[in-house]
Design an enzyme around this catalytic site. Structure first.
Site, PDB file in Angstrom:
ATOM      1  N   HIS A  73       0.814  -1.215   0.000  1.00  0.00           N
ATOM      2  CA  HIS A  73       0.000   0.000   0.000  1.00  0.00           C
ATOM      3  C   HIS A  73       0.849   1.267   0.000  1.00  0.00           C
ATOM      4  O   HIS A  73       0.319   2.372  -0.197  1.00  0.00           O
ATOM      5  CB  HIS A  73      -0.977   0.004   1.191  1.00  0.00           C
ATOM      6  CG  HIS A  73      -0.382   0.391   2.495  1.00  0.00           C
ATOM      7  ND1 HIS A  73       0.051  -0.517   3.442  1.00  0.00           N
ATOM      8  CD2 HIS A  73      -0.138   1.626   3.034  1.00  0.00           C
ATOM      9  CE1 HIS A  73       0.519   0.135   4.494  1.00  0.00           C
ATOM     10  NE2 HIS A  73       0.421   1.427   4.280  1.00  0.00           N
ATOM     11  N   ASP A 120      -0.276  -7.527   1.667  1.00  0.00           N
ATOM     12  CA  ASP A 120       0.240  -6.155   1.679  1.00  0.00           C
ATOM     13  C   ASP A 120       1.761  -6.206   1.806  1.00  0.00           C
ATOM     14  O   ASP A 120       2.331  -5.938   2.871  1.00  0.00           O
ATOM     15  CB  ASP A 120      -0.395  -5.378   2.835  1.00  0.00           C
ATOM     16  CG  ASP A 120      -0.088  -3.886   2.768  1.00  0.00           C
ATOM     17  OD1 ASP A 120       0.489  -3.440   1.762  1.00  0.00           O
ATOM     18  OD2 ASP A 120      -0.443  -3.170   3.734  1.00  0.00           O
ATOM     19  N   GLY A 212       2.837   6.940   8.481  1.00  0.00           N
ATOM     20  CA  GLY A 212       4.250   7.161   8.204  1.00  0.00           C
ATOM     21  C   GLY A 212       5.108   6.000   8.637  1.00  0.00           C
ATOM     22  O   GLY A 212       6.242   5.845   8.185  1.00  0.00           O
ATOM     23  N   SER A 214       4.033   2.980   8.105  1.00  0.00           N
ATOM     24  CA  SER A 214       3.658   1.939   7.151  1.00  0.00           C
ATOM     25  C   SER A 214       4.872   1.407   6.405  1.00  0.00           C
ATOM     26  O   SER A 214       5.784   2.153   6.042  1.00  0.00           O
ATOM     27  CB  SER A 214       2.657   2.499   6.137  1.00  0.00           C
ATOM     28  OG  SER A 214       1.405   2.721   6.726  1.00  0.00           O
ATOM     29  N   GLY A 215       4.856   0.092   6.161  1.00  0.00           N
ATOM     30  CA  GLY A 215       5.937  -0.538   5.413  1.00  0.00           C
ATOM     31  C   GLY A 215       7.144  -0.892   6.240  1.00  0.00           C
ATOM     32  O   GLY A 215       7.989  -1.678   5.813  1.00  0.00           O
TER      33      GLY A 215
END
Length: 267
Positions: A73, A120, A212, A214-215
């Site tokens: 995402h 994801d 922020g 994320s990942g």
């Protein structure tokens, strides 16, 4: 399975993994704290260009000198750069490595309109290899199917918002996020059926990942003393971030170990 083991073992032995030169702070500070500089040397900042420079978009995890792991995402802009050896986003401290991106491989079953459907996960191939040193090192990848146990004391890291609706962090943050077992996280008053077996939950009290983060990785220490990226920061409550019984949900890395290895071999 032999191919998977070969790729990951090669990465571990050739470069070493999960053993930072600067040991992380093993504290239990509520709501997170500044990380010790370069104590999470696999943490990267994924950035895209703007009219005024580059903007931090997401986190990610260095797996070897050529490849970074992040969330699907996070991918949506035409151009990115990866910054390794980063601590303070507001200034250059002399240890950063800036890399262009050669290729991005998003999991083929990712559906951007259904984050809770899973998958994801994305891989980023750097245009030129990272230079490994005491401030830039890879994380270890867990064995296929490995399950982090309930209450495993893992850490989330990133430059996400410091508090709900607040500003993003300038310095890399860390927060203790104990793993929440699948049986607990799928209870009706927790996340319920939104959480699949290919996901791992962590937190669920006043600490969580935020926009922020994320990942970025869920960092868990293995029995061998090395750090493993057991999860990829996927989703949580928005905009509150920190909500009781709504832990941060991560893509479970061990559910995709084979896909990670195949991607490295294919490209």
């Amino acid at each position: 399975m032999m191919k998977v083991a070969f790729v990951l073992l090669f990465a571990a032995y050739a470069y070493g993994c999960g053993t930072p030169s600067y040991q992380p702070l093993m504290s239990r500070v509520v709501n997170g704290e500044d990380a010790r500089p370069y104590s999470w040397p696999w943490q990267i900042s994924l950035q895209f260009p703007t009219s005024s420079g580059y903007w931090h978009n997401c986190g990610g995890t260095l797996l070897n000198p050529n490849w970074v792991l992040t969330a699907a995402h996070c991918i949506g802009h035409p151009t990115y750069r990866v910054v390794l050896g980063e601590h303070d986003l507001t200034k250059e401290e002399g240890y950063e490595q800036f890399r262009n991106v050669e290729k991005i491989v998003v999991h083929p079953n990712w559906n951007e309109y259904c984050p809770t459907c899973g998958n994801d996960i994305a891989m980023i191939k750097l245009a030129s290899p990272a230079d490994l040193n005491d401030k830039v090192q890879p994380s270890c990848v867990p064995q296929s199917g490995e399950i982090a146990p309930h209450n495993d004391p893992c850490y989330v890291t990133g430059w996400g918002k410091l508090y709900p609706n607040g500003p993003g962090a300038s310095k890399l943050q860390q927060a203790l996020l104990p793993v929440v077992g699948h049986d607990t996280c799928t209870r009706r008053d927790w996340w319920g059926s939104s959480v699949r077996i290919t996901m791992v939950c962590a937190g669920g009290d006043i600490r969580s990942g935020c926009n922020g983060d994320s990942g970025g990785p869920l960092n868990c220490k293995g029995a061998d003393g090395k750090w493993y990226v057991q999860g990829i920061n996927s989703f949580g409550t928005v905009p509150e971030c920190n909500t009781i019984k709504k832990p941060t949900v991560f893509t479970r890395t061990s559910s995709f170990t084979a896909w990670i290895a195949d991607t490295m071999l294919q490209y």
